[in-house]
Design a protein around this motif. Structure first.
Motif, mmCIF file in Angstrom:
data_model
loop_
_atom_site.group_PDB
_atom_site.id
_atom_site.type_symbol
_atom_site.label_atom_id
_atom_site.label_comp_id
_atom_site.label_asym_id
_atom_site.label_seq_id
_atom_site.Cartn_x
_atom_site.Cartn_y
_atom_site.Cartn_z
ATOM 1 N N PRO A 58 0.757 -1.200 0.042
ATOM 2 C CA PRO A 58 -0.060 -0.038 -0.147
ATOM 3 C C PRO A 58 0.831 1.375 -0.259
ATOM 4 O O PRO A 58 0.283 2.201 -0.342
ATOM 5 N N LYS A 59 1.988 1.031 0.364
ATOM 6 C CA LYS A 59 2.780 2.449 0.438
ATOM 7 C C LYS A 59 4.047 2.340 -0.493
ATOM 8 O O LYS A 59 4.910 3.262 -0.650
ATOM 9 N N GLU A 60 4.156 1.151 -1.284
ATOM 10 C CA GLU A 60 5.495 1.101 -2.462
ATOM 11 C C GLU A 60 5.116 0.672 -3.530
ATOM 12 O O GLU A 60 4.215 -0.162 -3.781
ATOM 13 N N VAL A 61 5.530 1.245 -4.757
ATOM 14 C CA VAL A 61 5.209 1.144 -5.981
ATOM 15 C C VAL A 61 6.659 0.732 -6.708
ATOM 16 O O VAL A 61 7.793 1.459 -6.213
ATOM 17 N N GLU A 62 6.650 -0.082 -7.778
ATOM 18 C CA GLU A 62 7.971 -0.266 -8.389
ATOM 19 C C GLU A 62 7.758 0.104 -9.822
ATOM 20 O O GLU A 62 6.759 -0.092 -10.583
ATOM 21 N N VAL A 63 8.779 0.693 -10.579
ATOM 22 C CA VAL A 63 8.811 1.094 -11.997
ATOM 23 C C VAL A 63 9.274 -0.178 -12.503
ATOM 24 O O VAL A 63 10.653 -0.455 -12.283
ATOM 25 N N LEU A 64 8.761 -0.884 -13.189
ATOM 26 C CA LEU A 64 9.150 -2.385 -13.695
ATOM 27 C C LEU A 64 9.765 -1.985 -15.387
ATOM 28 O O LEU A 64 10.878 -2.911 -15.552
ATOM 29 N N ASN A 65 9.570 -1.280 -16.000
ATOM 30 C CA ASN A 65 10.125 -0.958 -17.201
ATOM 31 C C ASN A 65 9.788 0.359 -17.906
ATOM 32 O O ASN A 65 8.925 1.077 -17.467
ATOM 33 N N ILE A 66 10.731 0.981 -18.204
ATOM 34 C CA ILE A 66 10.421 2.609 -18.834
ATOM 35 C C ILE A 66 11.319 2.336 -20.165
ATOM 36 O O ILE A 66 12.473 2.003 -20.081
ATOM 37 N N SER A 67 11.037 2.733 -21.159
ATOM 38 C CA SER A 67 11.620 2.833 -22.451
ATOM 39 C C SER A 67 11.279 3.786 -23.286
ATOM 40 O O SER A 67 9.859 4.166 -23.406
#
Length: 117
Positions: A58-67
């Motif tokens: 609920p407090k953490e998010v991850e950027v999995l891929n940016i291109s």
């Protein structure tokens, strides 16, 4: 220029190609794609950049891929998209954003460092 959340990018080879540019592991990219939120930066209907985002708690998010398409790199578009995403995450009350890249990815490391300085 427009940044939009997209719930349905199925079958979009342009998106898949772009995601694979950042991570050549097709199985991982497809898994990430099917379990994440998708954002695109477009200009005149042309997709320039894509980002996959996944809540880890609920407090953490991850950027999995940016291109970003090669011809649009080093023009500040990555920074524009990431700032937009950070604003969304702040409104959702996330406290931590994680992202990762290989330690040999010098350009990516420099990009991320610039975001936080």
């Amino acid at each position: 220029m427009e940044i939009m959340k997209s719930d349905n990018m199925s079958g979009n080879e342009e998106i898949l190609t772009l995601l694979l540019q950042a991570n050549p592991d097709k199985e991982k990219v497809m898994c990430d794609y099917h379990t994440s939120e998708h954002y695109v930066l477009k200009d005149n209907e042309a997709i320039k950049e894509v980002l996959l985002l996944k809540a880890r708690s609920p407090k953490e998010v991850e950027v999995l891929n940016i291109s970003i398409k090669s011809k649009y790199q080093n023009q500040g578009l990555g920074k524009i998209l990431m700032k937009h995403i950070f604003n969304i995450l702040k409104k959702r009350n996330y406290e931590k954003v994680t992202l990762g890249t290989g330690n040999s990815s010098i350009n990516q490391l420099a990009f991320y460092q610039k975001l936080f300085c």
